[in-house]
Design a protein around this motif. Structure first.
Motif, short mmCIF file in Angstrom:
data_model
loop_
_atom_site.label_atom_id
_atom_site.label_comp_id
_atom_site.label_asym_id
_atom_site.label_seq_id
_atom_site.Cartn_x
_atom_site.Cartn_y
_atom_site.Cartn_z
N THR A 118 0.81 -1.23 0.00
CA THR A 118 0.00 0.00 0.00
C THR A 118 0.84 1.28 0.00
O THR A 118 0.32 2.35 -0.26
CB THR A 118 -0.91 0.04 1.25
N LYS A 119 2.13 1.15 0.32
CA LYS A 119 3.06 2.30 0.45
C LYS A 119 2.69 3.20 1.63
O LYS A 119 3.25 4.27 1.80
CB LYS A 119 3.13 3.14 -0.84
N LYS A 120 1.72 2.78 2.46
CA LYS A 120 1.34 3.57 3.63
C LYS A 120 2.33 3.32 4.76
O LYS A 120 2.76 2.19 4.98
CB LYS A 120 -0.08 3.21 4.10
N GLY A 121 2.69 4.40 5.45
CA GLY A 121 3.60 4.29 6.58
C GLY A 121 3.04 3.41 7.68
O GLY A 121 1.84 3.45 7.95
N ILE A 122 3.89 2.59 8.27
CA ILE A 122 3.47 1.72 9.38
C ILE A 122 3.66 2.50 10.68
O ILE A 122 4.78 2.89 11.02
CB ILE A 122 4.29 0.41 9.38
N SER A 123 2.54 2.75 11.36
CA SER A 123 2.61 3.59 12.57
C SER A 123 2.34 2.79 13.84
O SER A 123 2.10 3.38 14.89
CB SER A 123 1.63 4.76 12.45
N ASN A 124 2.36 1.46 13.74
CA ASN A 124 2.12 0.64 14.93
C ASN A 124 3.29 -0.33 15.18
O ASN A 124 3.08 -1.49 15.51
CB ASN A 124 0.78 -0.09 14.83
#
Length: 128
Positions: free
Chosen positions: A52-58
Motif C-alpha cells: 500500500t506504500k502507507k507508513g506503518i505507525s504501529n
C-alpha cells in the motif's frame, strides 16, 4: 577441523546505490542527515507497507525501544554506539543518533518489531 570446498573470493564492501530495502513485506528507506565523518548524524528509517506504500505507525517496542541499530565499519574494527531519538516512537519514522569516527564504508543493521515479528534491515553507506 578441515572444511571441504574452495574458499570464496573476498569481495570489497560496496555502498548501496539506493537506501531502500524490502524486508518481510515492508519497504524501509534510510536517510542520513550527514555522510561526513565526525558529524552528529541522525539516521531516519521510514517504514511502510510494501503493497500500500502507507507508513506503518504501529511498530512495537522491541527490547524497550522503537528499534535497535548496529553499525560496524567494513574492516570490523569500529562498532558504533547508536541511540534512538525517541524510544517510544511507533513509526513510520524511527530516528537514531550516532557519529561516524572515520571516513569509509559502514554496514548498518536496523531491527524493529511489527505484529509480534522482528525484522532486520541491512544497509551499506560510504562516509566521506
Amino acid at each position: 577441523m578441515k572444511v571441504e570446498g574452495k574458499e570464496k573470493e573476498h569481495e570489497a564492501v560496496k555502498a548501496d546505490e539506493k537506501l531502500v530495502k524490502v524486508v518481510d513485506g515492508k519497504q524501509v528507506e534510510l536517510t542520513l542527515s550527514s555522510t561526513k565523518a565526525q558529524d552528529e548524524v541522525t539516521l531516519t528509517f521510514h517504514i511502510a507497507d510494501v503493497q500500500t506504500k502507507k507508513g506503518i505507525s504501529n511498530l512495537e517496542q522491541y527490547l524497550g525501544a522503537v528499534g535497535h541499530v548496529v553499525i560496524l565499519s567494513d574492516d570490523a574494527e569500529k562498532y558504533l554506539h547508536v541511540h534512538p531519538v525517541d524510544e517510544k516512537a511507533t513509526g513510520p519514522k524511527a530516528e537514531f543518533m550516532t557519529s561516524f569516527p572515520n571516513s569509509g564504508m559502514y554496514k548498518i543493521w536496523g531491527q524493529f518489531q511489527h505484529q509480534g515479528k522482528v525484522f532486520t534491515v541491512p544497509f551499506v553507506v560510504d562516509i566521506k
